[in-house]
Design an enzyme around this catalytic site. Structure first.
Site, PDB file in Angstrom:
ATOM      1  N   MET A   1      -5.313  -7.266   8.953  1.00  0.00           N
ATOM      2  CA  MET A   1      -4.692  -6.444   9.991  1.00  0.00           C
ATOM      3  C   MET A   1      -5.552  -5.227  10.251  1.00  0.00           C
ATOM      4  O   MET A   1      -6.630  -5.104   9.705  1.00  0.00           O
ATOM      5  CB  MET A   1      -3.282  -6.085   9.568  1.00  0.00           C
TER       6      MET A   1
ATOM      7  N   GLY B   1      -8.073  -7.164   5.065  1.00  0.00           N
ATOM      8  CA  GLY B   1      -8.828  -7.284   6.309  1.00  0.00           C
ATOM      9  C   GLY B   1      -8.116  -8.060   7.407  1.00  0.00           C
ATOM     10  O   GLY B   1      -8.659  -8.255   8.477  1.00  0.00           O
TER      11      GLY B   1
ATOM     12  N   SER C   1      14.860 -42.386  -8.856  1.00  0.00           N
ATOM     13  CA  SER C   1      13.719 -41.517  -8.562  1.00  0.00           C
ATOM     14  C   SER C   1      13.784 -41.197  -7.075  1.00  0.00           C
ATOM     15  O   SER C   1      13.769 -42.104  -6.234  1.00  0.00           O
ATOM     16  CB  SER C   1      12.411 -42.223  -8.901  1.00  0.00           C
TER      17      SER C   1
ATOM     18  N   LYS D   1       0.834  -1.207   0.000  1.00  0.00           N
ATOM     19  CA  LYS D   1       0.000   0.000   0.000  1.00  0.00           C
ATOM     20  C   LYS D   1       0.868   1.255   0.000  1.00  0.00           C
ATOM     21  O   LYS D   1       0.649   2.171  -0.789  1.00  0.00           O
ATOM     22  CB  LYS D   1      -0.905  -0.032   1.240  1.00  0.00           C
TER      23      LYS D   1
ATOM     24  N   CYS E   1       9.575 -38.487  -7.009  1.00  0.00           N
ATOM     25  CA  CYS E   1       8.183 -38.929  -6.940  1.00  0.00           C
ATOM     26  C   CYS E   1       7.590 -38.790  -5.548  1.00  0.00           C
ATOM     27  O   CYS E   1       6.480 -39.216  -5.289  1.00  0.00           O
ATOM     28  CB  CYS E   1       8.044 -40.358  -7.453  1.00  0.00           C
TER      29      CYS E   1
ATOM     30  N   ARG F   1      -3.889  -1.520  -5.853  1.00  0.00           N
ATOM     31  CA  ARG F   1      -3.032  -2.712  -5.712  1.00  0.00           C
ATOM     32  C   ARG F   1      -3.435  -3.698  -6.791  1.00  0.00           C
ATOM     33  O   ARG F   1      -4.540  -3.596  -7.341  1.00  0.00           O
ATOM     34  CB  ARG F   1      -3.209  -3.339  -4.329  1.00  0.00           C
TER      35      ARG F   1
ATOM     36  N   HIS G   1     -16.449  -8.014   2.405  1.00  0.00           N
ATOM     37  CA  HIS G   1     -15.352  -8.844   2.899  1.00  0.00           C
ATOM     38  C   HIS G   1     -15.467 -10.260   2.361  1.00  0.00           C
ATOM     39  O   HIS G   1     -14.514 -10.844   1.843  1.00  0.00           O
ATOM     40  CB  HIS G   1     -15.359  -8.849   4.429  1.00  0.00           C
TER      41      HIS G   1
ATOM     42  N   TYR H   1      12.658 -35.129 -14.559  1.00  0.00           N
ATOM     43  CA  TYR H   1      11.205 -34.968 -14.404  1.00  0.00           C
ATOM     44  C   TYR H   1      10.820 -34.865 -12.938  1.00  0.00           C
ATOM     45  O   TYR H   1      11.580 -35.247 -12.047  1.00  0.00           O
ATOM     46  CB  TYR H   1      10.448 -36.137 -15.056  1.00  0.00           C
TER      47      TYR H   1
ATOM     48  N   ARG I   1      -3.177   2.900   8.915  1.00  0.00           N
ATOM     49  CA  ARG I   1      -3.511   1.597   8.326  1.00  0.00           C
ATOM     50  C   ARG I   1      -2.275   0.708   8.201  1.00  0.00           C
ATOM     51  O   ARG I   1      -1.178   1.192   8.007  1.00  0.00           O
ATOM     52  CB  ARG I   1      -4.034   1.772   6.889  1.00  0.00           C
TER      53      ARG I   1
HETATM   54  C1  PEP Z   1       8.688 -41.516  -1.052  1.00  0.00           C
HETATM   55  O1  PEP Z   1       9.146 -42.079  -0.066  1.00  0.00           O
HETATM   56  O2  PEP Z   1       8.915 -40.343  -1.339  1.00  0.00           O
HETATM   57  C2  PEP Z   1       7.780 -42.243  -1.951  1.00  0.00           C
HETATM   58  C3  PEP Z   1       7.369 -41.711  -3.071  1.00  0.00           C
HETATM   59  O3  PEP Z   1       7.344 -43.455  -1.538  1.00  0.00           O
HETATM   60  P1  PEP Z   1       6.218 -43.709  -0.456  1.00  0.00           P
HETATM   61  O4  PEP Z   1       5.578 -42.388  -0.165  1.00  0.00           O
HETATM   62  O5  PEP Z   1       5.275 -44.674  -1.060  1.00  0.00           O
HETATM   63  O6  PEP Z   1       6.999 -44.262   0.678  1.00  0.00           O
END
Ligand code: PEP
Ligand code: MG
Length: 908
Positions: free
Chosen positions: A114, A112, A798, A32, A865, A376, A490, A885, A103
């Protein structure tokens, strides 16, 4: 030579087309304050004022009130003098008084969350001067009444005592209205206002034990400190945690000359947006009230009017107001005050062009003069966010990269969720209509209090109006319904920020908090009754309404296409079923990064065979049970490979400890004993034998495949046979077999050999082959440290960052819920490391594992993963660590695709 900007100051002045700061100084001046400075520099009329920096707030949190006030006292006194000279009035003066607002303003807007105090500088003498100066005694006393009310609430802690109670000042006002037999605040006489002022002050004295402060400077310092304190108030802390904003940002304090929208019919106040914050449509819109102050528009106690004629016509249609009535009683600003409207329209255009983004502005008209109080970047729904970014791109005001950076990845989620089925909507019983404050489809059970929003699984928070205290409940509820308030109330603003469905200002609703009822048209609904809200039309519908999947075309598709253009890192999905795989592919997943095969064993027809396998006493018995599981697994894999045709699919071998599969209830144990023709005691004994003190570090992962090689054999066979079966149908499957929980090369080699031998056997039986890879999860710190050795044999890595986080921190995944929230509350951890990858610690293992693995195999394919694969900051880290990936749950795939592109753009 140093310029003013080079030397950091504690207080930054603005007004009269000059300013010490500018828009680039958001971290120091708050959003602000930085924008007020910028507007002043752009020649837009802002009331003069100054900003006390966020760094002062941080200092205040360290050293407390006294030292902080002493540190800035001289600067603030000088800045007040500057405001006095620009505005031609004097703070605390009895004849020509300057009144100010105080303000909050953090570096990001937290609407809203603060505190604010208006009309500061009034006391029993100044109010008389104000009445004479303005020639408007009523206005002067009304301002004084509002000031005590606001200051009492914000600075002196005069709050309702329980949730069913009303505000202590409102209670006094209600009592007086009752006595005078009037309904509206505007019906109070001047004497009534004077009485209220004295009654308010009495209430303050009674409750706090102190007189209301009369010295304007004491009032000012009290308000400044209260704003600093509000940074650590419950609401602000909740909002910060929700958005991951760190506690050490602090808030700035903006002190500004008051201008008045409540000085009569030539005055007013409003809020406007340069585009539609709900849909993103390029139409100027907003609301205003004549003879009102800012909080009247936002509080939702009066029905505001529309700024543009177009908006007014649209509103009248929804509110079922006849044209004659509309024009006479609710005209637009465009119709009522065309000159002011034109000026406002010019500024909104100028500000949007300047900031190259949708602006949310507040303005006040005092006696025919327009003042802009704030601008803003406007909060918006996910849909509006995407549309505005693409529209700005097409207009040529931003480029492709900027358009992508404009999208908050997590908000894409809103676009992926179901919408009402148009067929079901045709049959729906619409019981009332409000304003379409925030689009979306919500079905749930009615609750009337924010702290009860989790009373049922799906709730609709139903309120007369919402306030910042309700934030947490609004976040939990599926939808928000209010009886009062316009499109800028609000509820509406906060709901749009959250992307939550909201219908506001449904005047036909009669809500009784004490009885917990909602009456519409004589029909009574109770807490727990089901209703549905259509946030795009404002319809309130009785009961549940069926939903369908949303269309993923238009601007959303364009954002996804652009994401693909700017990201080389791929996005895969974690999917255990063909259905999930299909959803993820629709969202653009480029393969599967993790299929957890154990989930398939929990289905009713399989769990029995699985249990027989676990309970078998001999290898032969185990193999027989696995024989039964083989066709089911094969079928599962065929479905998944088919859904992912042509794309890689990583299938992980069995991972969890076996005791997770055995029955723990006596009835189920008996059933199993009968089926297996063994005694109940034998079943019980086996279950006891499987119990572990520390199952997460126990007999799981590759340790299962090493102790029971026949499990690995069966799973490999199922994978390879499934791929061959599809090949026969002309469908390409690309399996990647993944061994879990490897800590040493030897563990991997032992599993790899079984996999390769089994595959070879199947190829010989079928007289056919397919390509496949054998790789490993890196989820034990030792595996990351010895990645150069493991990569001698593994064809891909992975990172299982769930287990890696567990083991690097030594926090049990199953037990961390008991202490992590407290860690975060106490600031020991900034965020939950199971949500956002701990880059400082666990991140080192990812970097090191990747580097060491590739030192052996330069082209080693590396992905992630764990849950972090769908979290934007972790995705950025993965990009910077050169992963090939990230893999995440299907609904996070679009978020990950965008995050991957953003990471690449930021890095370049
Ligand atoms: C992990 O450990 O990050 C994983 C993908 O395997 P899980 O969550 O099945 O143990
Ligand atoms: Mg794991």
């Amino acid at each position: 030579m140093e310029t003013i900007q080079d030397v950091k100051m504690n207080v930054y002045k603005f007004g009269n087309k000059t300013a010490d700061g500018n828009t680039k100084m958001k971290n120091l001046l708050g959003g602000k304050g930085a924008n007020l400075a910028e507007m002043s520099l752009l020649g837009i009329p802002v009331p003069a004022g100054f900003t006390i920096t966020t760094e002062v707030c941080t200092k205040y949190n360290e050293v407390g009130q006294e030292e902080t006030v002493e540190m800035i006292r001289a600067d603030v006194e000088e800045a007040i003098k500057n405001v006095e000279s620009i505005m031609g009035s004097t703070f605390g003066d009895q004849e020509n008084p300057l009144l100010i607002s105080v303000r909050s303003g953090a570096r990001v807007s937290m609407p809203g969350m603060m505190d604010t105090v208006l009309n500061l500088g009034l006391n029993d003498e100044v109010v008389i001067g104000l009445a004479e100066k303005t020639g408007n005694e009523r206005f002067a006393w009304d301002s004084y009444r509002r000031f005590i009310q606001m200051y009492g609430d914000v600075v002196l802690g005069m709050k309702p005592e329980s949730k069913e109670d009303i505000d202590p000042f409102e209670e006094i006002m209600e009592a007086l209205k009752h006595k005078r037999d009037i309904e509206l605040d505007t019906e109070f006489s001047i004497q009534d206002l004077k009485d209220l002022v004295y009654d308010f002050k009495d209430a303050v004295k009674k409750r706090t034990g102190h007189d209301f402060p009369t010295n304007p400077w004491d009032q000012l310092w009290g308000a400044v400190v209260a704003v600093f304190d509000s940074w650590n108030g419950d609401r602000a802390v909740y909002y910060r945690n929700m958005h991951g904003y760190p506690a050490n940002w602090g808030t700035a304090v903006n002190v500004q000359a008051m201008v008045y929208g409540n000085m009569g019919d030539n005055s007013g106040t409003g809020v406007c947006f340069t585009r539609d914050a709900g849909t993103g449509e390029d139409v100027f819109n907003g609301e205003y009230l004549i003879n009102a102050q800012g909080e009247d528009v936002v509080a939702g106690t009066r029905t505001p009017q529309q700024i543009t004629k177009l908006g007014s016509l649209r509103w009248a249609e929804l509110a079922k107001v006849e044209e004659e009535d509309r024009f006479k009683n609710y005209p637009s600003l465009e119709e009522l005050m065309p000159a002011i409207y034109n000026e406002l329209n010019e500024y909104q255009q100028k500000l949007e062009d300047h900031y190259k983004d949708m602006q949310d502005m507040e303005f006040t008209m005092q006696d025919g003069k327009l003042w802009i109080l704030q601008t803003r970047n406007g909060k918006r729904t996910g849909a509006a966010m995407v549309k505005i970014a693409i529209d700005k791109l097409k207009e040529g005001s931003i480029d492709e990269k900027e358009a992508l950076l404009r999208i908050e990845p997590n908000k894409l989620d809103e676009l992926l969720h179901p919408v009402f089925n148009p067929k079901a909507l045709k049959k729906a019983n619409v019981i009332a209509q409000g304003l379409p404050a925030s689009p979306g489809a919500a079905t749930g059970q009615i609750v009337f209090f924010a702290d009860e929003a989790n009373k049922y699984k799906n709730t609709i928070l139903t309120r007369i109006e919402t306030s910042p205290e309700d934030l947490e409940g609004m976040n939990i509820a599926k939808g928000i319904l209010t009886a009062r308030g316009g499109m800028t109330s609000h509820a509406a603003v906060v709901a749009r920020g959250m992307g939550k469905c909201c219908v506001s200002g449904a005047g036909a609703l009669k809500i009784n908090y004490k009885k917990r009822t909602l009456v519409v048209d004589g029909h009574e609904y109770h807490e727990g009754d089901w209703i549905s809200l259509n946030g795009s039309t404002g319809n309130i519908i009785e009961g549940k309404v069926a939903t369908i999947e949303p269309e993923l075309s238009g601007e959303f598709a364009e954002i996804m296409e652009l994401s693909a253009k700017y990201s080389k890192m791929k996005v895969r999905t974690n999917a255990d079923s063909p259905k999930d795989a299909k959803v993820a592919r629709r969202f653009g997943a480029q393969g599967i990064g993790l299929t957890r095969t154990e989930h398939m064993f929990f289905e009713v027809d399989r769990i029995k065979a699985m249990r027989e396998m676990i309970l078998a006493e001999t290898v032969k018995g185990r193999k027989e049970a696995l024989e039964q599981l083989l066709p089911m697994q094969r079928e599962d894999f065929e479905g998944i490979f088919e859904a992912m045709e042509g794309l890689p699919v990583t299938v992980r071998l069995l991972d969890p400890p076996l005791h997770e599969f055995v029955p723990h209830q006596l009835a189920h144990q008996k059933e199993l004993a009968e089926e297996m023709h063994i005694s109940l005691d034998a079943v019980k004994a086996k279950i006891v034998e499987l119990e572990e003190f520390n199952p997460m570090l126990g007999h799981r992962g590759c340790r299962l495949g090493i102790t029971y090689p026949e499990i690995t054999e069966m799973q490999t066979r199922a994978i390879i046979e499934a791929a061959l079966n599809l090949k026969e149908k002309g469908i390409e499957a690309k399996p990647e077999i993944m061994v879990p929980l490897i800590g040493t090369l030897a563990e991997f080699v032992s599993q790899e050999e079984i996999i390769r031998t089994t595959a070879k056997k199947v190829f010989e039986e079928r007289n056919d082959t397919i390509e496949f890879l054998v790789g490993t999860m890196i989820e034990i710190p030792r595996a990351a440290l010895t990645a150069n050795l493991i990569a001698q044999r593994a064809e891909f890595f992975s990172f299982g960052t769930n287990d890696l986080t567990q083991m690097a921190f030594g926090y049990s995944r199953d037990d961390a819920g008991k202490f992590l929230p407290i860690y975060i509350e106490k600031g020991i951890l900034k965020v939950d490391p199971f949500e956002a990858l701990d880059q400082e610690g666990v991140g080192q293992l990812v970097e090191l594992g990747t580097e060491r693995g590739r030192s052996t195999k330069p082209n080693l394919k590396v992905g992630i993963c764990g849950e972090h694969g769908g979290e934007p900051s972790s995705i950025e880290f993965c990009y910077n660590t050169n992963l090939d990936y990230v893999s995440c749950s299907p609904f996070r795939v679009p978020i990950a695709r965008l995050s991957a592109a953003q990471a690449q753009i930021k890095a370049s």
